[in-house]
Design a protein around this motif. Structure first.
Motif, PDB file in Angstrom:
ATOM      1  N   GLY A 151       0.870  -1.308  -0.052  1.00 32.79           N
ATOM      2  CA  GLY A 151      -0.090   0.008  -0.074  1.00 32.79           C
ATOM      3  C   GLY A 151       0.876   1.304  -0.028  1.00 32.79           C
ATOM      4  N   ILE A 152       2.092   1.207   0.822  1.00 33.92           N
ATOM      5  CA  ILE A 152       2.828   2.311   0.847  1.00 33.92           C
ATOM      6  C   ILE A 152       3.421   2.694  -0.615  1.00 33.92           C
ATOM      7  CG2 ILE A 152       5.084   3.294   1.807  1.00 33.92           C
ATOM      8  CD1 ILE A 152       4.111   2.079   4.387  1.00 33.92           C
ATOM      9  N   VAL A 153       3.956   1.674  -0.991  1.00 30.79           N
ATOM     10  CA  VAL A 153       4.568   1.641  -2.583  1.00 30.79           C
ATOM     11  C   VAL A 153       3.647   2.182  -3.461  1.00 30.79           C
ATOM     12  CG1 VAL A 153       5.585   0.365  -4.434  1.00 30.79           C
ATOM     13  CG2 VAL A 153       6.381  -0.136  -2.028  1.00 30.79           C
ATOM     14  N   LEU A 154       2.257   1.572  -3.365  1.00 34.06           N
ATOM     15  CA  LEU A 154       1.259   2.185  -4.110  1.00 34.06           C
ATOM     16  C   LEU A 154       0.983   3.677  -4.336  1.00 34.06           C
ATOM     17  CD1 LEU A 154      -1.019   1.366  -6.463  1.00 34.06           C
ATOM     18  CD2 LEU A 154      -2.503   0.864  -4.460  1.00 34.06           C
ATOM     19  N   ALA A 155       0.994   4.073  -2.943  1.00 34.91           N
ATOM     20  CA  ALA A 155       0.810   5.530  -2.637  1.00 34.91           C
ATOM     21  C   ALA A 155       1.881   6.410  -3.359  1.00 34.91           C
ATOM     22  CB  ALA A 155       0.714   5.768  -1.043  1.00 34.91           C
ATOM     23  N   GLY A 156       3.212   5.791  -3.323  1.00 34.05           N
ATOM     24  CA  GLY A 156       4.066   6.450  -3.973  1.00 34.05           C
ATOM     25  C   GLY A 156       4.328   6.471  -5.504  1.00 34.05           C
ATOM     26  N   ALA A 157       3.652   5.133  -6.219  1.00 29.19           N
ATOM     27  CA  ALA A 157       3.504   5.182  -7.507  1.00 29.19           C
ATOM     28  C   ALA A 157       2.368   5.932  -8.196  1.00 29.19           C
ATOM     29  CB  ALA A 157       3.305   3.761  -7.873  1.00 29.19           C
ATOM     30  N   ILE A 158       1.191   6.126  -7.443  1.00 28.52           N
ATOM     31  CA  ILE A 158      -0.131   6.784  -7.922  1.00 28.52           C
ATOM     32  C   ILE A 158       0.126   8.091  -8.602  1.00 28.52           C
ATOM     33  CG2 ILE A 158      -2.475   7.712  -7.409  1.00 28.52           C
ATOM     34  CD1 ILE A 158      -2.452   5.184  -5.626  1.00 28.52           C
ATOM     35  N   PRO A 159       0.999   9.069  -7.569  1.00 26.41           N
ATOM     36  CA  PRO A 159       1.252  10.424  -8.265  1.00 26.41           C
ATOM     37  C   PRO A 159       2.071  10.339  -9.651  1.00 26.41           C
ATOM     38  CG  PRO A 159       1.509  10.362  -6.015  1.00 26.41           C
ATOM     39  CD  PRO A 159       1.578   8.927  -6.310  1.00 26.41           C
ATOM     40  N   VAL A 160       2.840   9.396  -9.593  1.00 30.41           N
ATOM     41  CA  VAL A 160       3.444   9.301 -10.949  1.00 30.41           C
ATOM     42  C   VAL A 160       2.772   8.856 -11.945  1.00 30.41           C
ATOM     43  CG1 VAL A 160       5.778   8.263 -12.051  1.00 30.41           C
ATOM     44  CG2 VAL A 160       5.800   9.009  -9.536  1.00 30.41           C
ATOM     45  N   LEU A 161       2.012   7.689 -11.679  1.00 30.87           N
ATOM     46  CA  LEU A 161       1.146   7.284 -12.944  1.00 30.87           C
ATOM     47  C   LEU A 161       0.019   8.176 -13.201  1.00 30.87           C
ATOM     48  CD1 LEU A 161       0.631   3.713 -11.137  1.00 30.87           C
ATOM     49  CD2 LEU A 161       2.409   4.215 -13.187  1.00 30.87           C
ATOM     50  N   ILE A 162      -0.427   8.980 -12.457  1.00 29.25           N
ATOM     51  CA  ILE A 162      -1.527   9.816 -12.765  1.00 29.25           C
ATOM     52  C   ILE A 162      -1.146  11.102 -13.530  1.00 29.25           C
ATOM     53  CG2 ILE A 162      -3.075   8.721 -11.455  1.00 29.25           C
ATOM     54  CD1 ILE A 162      -3.032  11.197  -9.659  1.00 29.25           C
ATOM     55  N   ASN A 163       0.149  11.464 -13.154  1.00 32.99           N
ATOM     56  CA  ASN A 163       0.852  12.827 -13.583  1.00 32.99           C
ATOM     57  C   ASN A 163      -0.058  13.964 -12.960  1.00 32.99           C
ATOM     58  OD1 ASN A 163       2.686  14.538 -14.716  1.00 32.99           O
ATOM     59  ND2 ASN A 163       1.954  14.511 -16.513  1.00 32.99           N
ATOM     60  N   ALA A 164      -0.138  13.821 -11.599  1.00 33.87           N
ATOM     61  CA  ALA A 164      -1.034  14.913 -11.010  1.00 33.87           C
ATOM     62  C   ALA A 164      -0.431  16.334 -11.197  1.00 33.87           C
ATOM     63  CB  ALA A 164      -1.273  14.622  -9.607  1.00 33.87           C
ATOM     64  N   PRO A 165      -1.572  17.381 -11.658  1.00 32.46           N
ATOM     65  CA  PRO A 165      -1.237  18.668 -11.917  1.00 32.46           C
ATOM     66  C   PRO A 165      -0.423  19.466 -10.692  1.00 32.46           C
ATOM     67  CG  PRO A 165      -3.575  18.492 -12.266  1.00 32.46           C
ATOM     68  CD  PRO A 165      -2.863  17.207 -11.886  1.00 32.46           C
ATOM     69  N   ASP A 166      -1.168  19.135  -9.607  1.00 29.93           N
ATOM     70  CA  ASP A 166      -0.944  19.815  -8.282  1.00 29.93           C
ATOM     71  C   ASP A 166      -1.134  18.800  -7.187  1.00 29.93           C
ATOM     72  OD1 ASP A 166      -3.713  19.595  -7.949  1.00 29.93           O
ATOM     73  OD2 ASP A 166      -3.988  21.537  -8.744  1.00 29.93           O
ATOM     74  N   ARG A 167      -0.786  19.147  -5.857  1.00 30.52           N
ATOM     75  CA  ARG A 167      -1.012  18.505  -4.625  1.00 30.52           C
ATOM     76  C   ARG A 167      -2.451  18.249  -4.399  1.00 30.52           C
ATOM     77  NH1 ARG A 167       2.771  18.242  -0.755  1.00 30.52           N
ATOM     78  NH2 ARG A 167       3.940  17.853  -2.487  1.00 30.52           N
ATOM     79  N   ALA A 168      -3.388  19.116  -4.609  1.00 29.41           N
ATOM     80  CA  ALA A 168      -4.676  18.928  -4.270  1.00 29.41           C
ATOM     81  C   ALA A 168      -5.149  17.525  -5.144  1.00 29.41           C
ATOM     82  CB  ALA A 168      -5.530  20.064  -4.785  1.00 29.41           C
TER      83      ALA A 168
END
Length: 446
Positions: A151-168
């Motif tokens: 779950g922790i690794v998934l949390a780190g991978a999600i922002p990279v995979l979705i290429n989130a535009p900002d922190r929100a």
């Protein structure tokens, strides 16, 4: 009580909610303070005070939830209700208005951490209830902690995979993933996984959290002082928790200021660290079944000590060398996560045999409190000292601050882990003693 043995799928279904619970862990502890204090304009000082108050309240709820879980004798109700409450708090906390107030942060952070405690304490105790077998307990704990690491690794991978535009967007996506996984996994947990304590309570003569909370805590304090095994294990867990917490809170600072590496390098090192922990867990489980949980835990701590011993000789830019250290210490983390809670489950058997009362929830609540205290102390010790030495201040001359950073990141943890090894190396509760205790409990129908 002659305990039923459940198939492997039950162990997997029990472990899966830990994955969902772990996804928001780093955002809640690492990202939210700067998000509310800086990005949303609440102010770092106000945000810090509010979150400190929330964590103090959070620690006080652990023994209450543990006692209530034992008193009712039903882990499912508390785990399920806690998951729902935590989910509500998570959504509002991770989806704030554009200009949240301190009251908004206080309310929803409190709801999140209350629900988290209501879920986590009975959930940990439930794992100890599911099996009385010395080896299977280790496997069950390893599955749970391994799922949490995923779950922790998934949390780190999600922002990279979705290429989130900002922190929100990043935080809201993590909340959505957590709630989706949690809804599925917790529902399967409550539906499919047996609750041995609730089943046993209907026919048992054993006492379940007798008396009111205050009387239980006063009686518990006296009897816990007489339970040398629990106090010894808890002390070692606390010391090793602080030894693990200091490097954890200092990791970004060490990478940035001592090694002078960029954010991408930091992300790779974090991934290596947690991946090594996941991969190493099965090895620790096999070794624990052969030579004992406490000895294997000590071996893992020795391994971490050896790795930390090389930290002072690193220079700026030593990415490869530090990556090896991260791999070794990450592998040791797998033992830190998988073995001590399994030992604690065995100690719970001894506590129940010695004092004639089932208080698994309360013991794991104290276990949880100790872990929270260790992490709070790590930040409370490291940050003020590093701040006093001007680590993050502008300027080129930071030799003294960097020396202190190495001391806190590696040298102090070496000393602390050595102390924990001294406490646990000759720990007397091995597989032979645990089997004998379970046999006596079974004859007593406890």
């Amino acid at each position: 009580m002659r305990q039923a043995e459940y198939p492997t799928r039950i162990s997997v279904l029990y472990a899966l909610p830990a994955m969902a619970a772990a996804v928001p862990t780093i955002p809640a502890y690492v990202l939210l303070p700067s998000y509310y204090g800086d990005d949303l304009g609440l102010g770092l000082a106000i945000t810090g005070v509010v979150l400190l108050l929330v964590r103090m309240i959070d620690m006080l709820t652990d023994p209450v939830v543990g006692w209530l879980s034992d008193k009712t004798g039903n882990r499912k109700i508390w785990t399920g209700a806690g998951a729902v409450i935590a989910g509500i708090g998570l959504w509002y906390l991770f989806s704030p208005p554009s200009q949240p107030s301190a009251i908004y942060l206080l309310i929803w952070a409190s709801v999140l951490f209350l629900g988290w405690t209501m879920f986590q304490v009975p959930y940990l105790a439930w794992g100890a209830d599911l099996s009385g077998d010395y080896k299977k307990r280790t496997t069950l704990t390893a599955l749970r902690e391994g799922a949490g690491l995923i779950g922790i690794v998934l949390a780190g991978a999600i922002p990279v995979l979705i290429n989130a535009p900002d922190r929100a967007a990043e935080i809201q996506t993590l909340a959505t993933v957590t709630l989706t996984l949690g809804a599925v996994f917790v529902a399967l947990l409550v539906w499919k996984v047996p609750d041995p304590v609730a089943q046993h309570k209907r026919t048992s003569r054993a006492s379940f959290g007798r008396g009111n909370l205050w009387a239980t805590l006063r009686l518990g304090a006296r009897s816990l002082r007489d339970n040398g095994l629990f106090m010894r294990l808890l002390a070692a867990w606390m010391i090793n928790g602080l030894a693990a917490g200091l490097p954890a809170v200092c990791f970004p600072l060490f990478v940035r200021y001592y090694l002078e590496l960029d954010q991408d390098s930091e992300n790779i090192l974090i991934l290596l660290y947690f991946a090594a922990a996941i991969i190493a867990i099965p090895l620790w489980v096999v070794m624990a079944g052969r030579i004992g949980k406490h000895r294997v835990w000590c071996f893992a701590m020795v391994m971490a000590i050896v790795a930390f011993a090389f930290v002072p000789i690193l220079d700026a830019g030593d990415f490869a060398a530090f990556a090896v250290i991260c791999l070794v210490t990450g592998a040791a983390l797998g033992a830190d996560l998988a073995l001590p809670p399994a030992i604690q489950a065995d100690v719970d058997d001894w506590d129940r045999y010695r004092f004639g009362v089932r208080r698994t929830g309360l013991l794991f609540a104290l276990w949880n409190m100790t872990n929270k205290l260790a992490m709070a102390l790590a930040a409370g010790i490291a940050f003020p000292i590093l701040g006093a030495f001007g680590l993050t201040d502008g300027g080129d001359e930071k030799t003294g601050a960097l020396v202190v950073l190495v001391l806190i990141y590696a040298v102090i943890p070496i000393v602390l882990k050595a102390g924990a090894i001294g406490m646990m190396w000759r720990f007397p509760l091995d597989s032979t003693h645990q089997v004998a205790i379970r046999r006596r409990l079974s004859r007593r129908n406890d």
